[in-house]
Design an enzyme around this catalytic site. Sequence first.
Site, PDB file in Angstrom:
ATOM      1  N   GLY A 103      63.350  10.825  28.863  1.00  9.47           N
ATOM      2  CA  GLY A 103      63.554  11.497  30.135  1.00  9.47           C
ATOM      3  C   GLY A 103      63.306  10.470  31.227  1.00  9.47           C
ATOM      4  O   GLY A 103      62.379   9.690  31.140  1.00  9.47           O
ATOM      5  N   CYS A 104      64.155  10.463  32.228  1.00  6.91           N
ATOM      6  CA  CYS A 104      63.953   9.495  33.313  1.00  6.91           C
ATOM      7  C   CYS A 104      62.997  10.094  34.326  1.00  6.91           C
ATOM      8  O   CYS A 104      63.167  11.221  34.734  1.00  6.91           O
ATOM      9  CB  CYS A 104      65.265   9.190  34.000  1.00  6.91           C
ATOM     10  SG  CYS A 104      66.435   8.414  32.916  1.00  6.91           S
ATOM     11  N   VAL A 105      61.988   9.360  34.710  1.00  8.21           N
ATOM     12  CA  VAL A 105      61.079   9.853  35.732  1.00  8.21           C
ATOM     13  C   VAL A 105      61.203   8.956  36.953  1.00  8.21           C
ATOM     14  O   VAL A 105      61.278   7.757  36.814  1.00  8.21           O
ATOM     15  CB  VAL A 105      59.639   9.851  35.217  1.00  8.21           C
ATOM     16  CG1 VAL A 105      58.690  10.103  36.368  1.00  8.21           C
ATOM     17  CG2 VAL A 105      59.482  10.938  34.194  1.00  8.21           C
TER      18      VAL A 105
ATOM     19  N   MET B 157      69.860  13.267  36.215  1.00 10.21           N
ATOM     20  CA  MET B 157      68.815  12.254  36.348  1.00 10.21           C
ATOM     21  C   MET B 157      69.447  10.874  36.103  1.00 10.21           C
ATOM     22  O   MET B 157      70.430  10.793  35.397  1.00 10.21           O
ATOM     23  CB  MET B 157      67.706  12.500  35.342  1.00 10.21           C
ATOM     24  CG  MET B 157      67.023  13.835  35.473  1.00 10.21           C
ATOM     25  SD  MET B 157      66.285  14.119  37.085  1.00 10.21           S
ATOM     26  CE  MET B 157      64.822  13.068  36.961  1.00 10.21           C
ATOM     27  N   THR B 198      59.510  15.808  33.884  1.00 13.48           N
ATOM     28  CA  THR B 198      59.816  15.160  32.610  1.00 13.48           C
ATOM     29  C   THR B 198      58.611  14.981  31.705  1.00 13.48           C
ATOM     30  O   THR B 198      58.723  15.041  30.501  1.00 13.48           O
ATOM     31  CB  THR B 198      60.430  13.774  32.853  1.00 13.48           C
ATOM     32  OG1 THR B 198      59.609  13.105  33.797  1.00 13.48           O
ATOM     33  CG2 THR B 198      61.828  13.898  33.368  1.00 13.48           C
TER      34      THR B 198
END
Lengths: 105, 409
Positions: A103-105, B157, B198
């Site tokens: 997941g990109c944060v 994203m 996330t």
Amino acid sequence: MQTKEIAGKQVQVDEDGFLVNPNDWTREIAQALAAEQGIDVLTEAHWRVIEFMRADFAEKGAVPTIRRLSKVGGIETKELYELFPNGPAKKAARIAGLGKPQGCV
Amino acid sequence: MKKLLILGGGTAGTIMANKLSQHLNLDQWTITLVDSDPVHYYQPGFLFIPFGIYGRNDIVKPKRDFIPSQVELILSEIQFIEPERNRVKLANNQVLQYDELIIATGSHLAPEETEGLVGDGWNKTIFEFYTSKGACNLQKFLKHWAGGRLVLNVVEMPIKCPVAPLEFLFLADWWFTEQGIRDKVELTFVTPLPGAFTKPKASQILADFLSKKNIQLVPEFNIEKVDADKSRIVSYDGKHVDYDVLVTVPTNMGSEVIGRSGMGDELNFIPTDKHTLQSRKYENVFVIGDASDLPSSKAGSVAHFQADILTENFLRHIEGLPMVEKFDGHANCFIESGFGKGLLIDFNYDIEPLPGKFPLPGIGPFSLLQETQMNHWGKMMFRWVYWNLLLKGAALPIETQMTMAGKQR
């Protein structure tokens, strides 16, 4: 991490059932993982996605995003959702024997 | 004389210009910075504009005020970069040669990537708040809105400041309460992520906040198009959410210059070593801030931590020494939660946000992953810190690399 037998082969999987080592992957394992995900038959269209994902992962070291599958792999997002319903990026990555997409944060 | 060229004068480029003008021997080096926009925006302030907390004048200053006098500032668009030939061509056909290049061209909104987003409804029932103009348009609209269904949708994203959509909703909950119309407003957060955020622990805590504030969460929604006639957003797998006003966080992309120069990935972000910040392809090219493809947050705090690392590495690189400093993905974000309170998160590539005290272990004054008034004041004071210390490359009392001290597992 735990060891699990998939398609007659002992492989390591993470807590969510993703293969830990992409090199453990075989086409038979893909079939078995697909069945677990409710996809009984892997068609030519499925294999096109899986093969692109594995090749791209080998080259870039990261699981491709839906955008990358479309822009670079030429796989329409609509089609991707039909092939791998409900969260295609995660599902296809799992069947392709790759880790969970970051997941990109 | 050797030439250092910096492309982009946002947060990252400005900090680098300041730091390197202090550390490079200016008898041997010239520093040039190119940017097309004479205005520097305090981007964390955009969030507050729709609710009238800040106006445009609170968040803009001339870029020139923050570029040191030893640095040549050129205000121009860039045609393309030619990394094989160590040169950059500007819009007026001027060619700049360089020995070393730092790319800090950032990211921007690309609403045209989503079908139906930029149409008749744009700025009438569809708004964004990631630009000063967009945020001001939304402020004018909300001021006279009588209520209805407000849907906030994150298209895909990665996005700049991934906590901003949540903060927007928390502030909206507060603001509509203040206006006396909260009971007439339905707030919905529609995201492609599996949860509110996330990282698992923060995602759970933030999801609890959403439900406590009566904000609906629709996860795993990957938008295909906006059906403006029916006022609904439609996902690739045929789900839909109806809106009266849509606040969109469109696709974020790197600069078009990067695309034109053939240096980017499918979003025009530049493949970059995640620890050294050197381009993966060109030895004399470095990338900082939103412009890179790093798996870290696209945020000002990240650019600030990267600048410390890049300064050290750059100074070693030009001496022919190995680059030993390693960026760890450190990010530090205040999360405004409405009603004069806020949260704070501190994390990196490997460690997700955890509860605790910050920056002094056990003392604070800020609390991690907990809602306090002090966190809110930290966020509000940060604007002063940004203009007066951070952009100028001054040392802040925060470690560049994340520390576990003060955090609880």
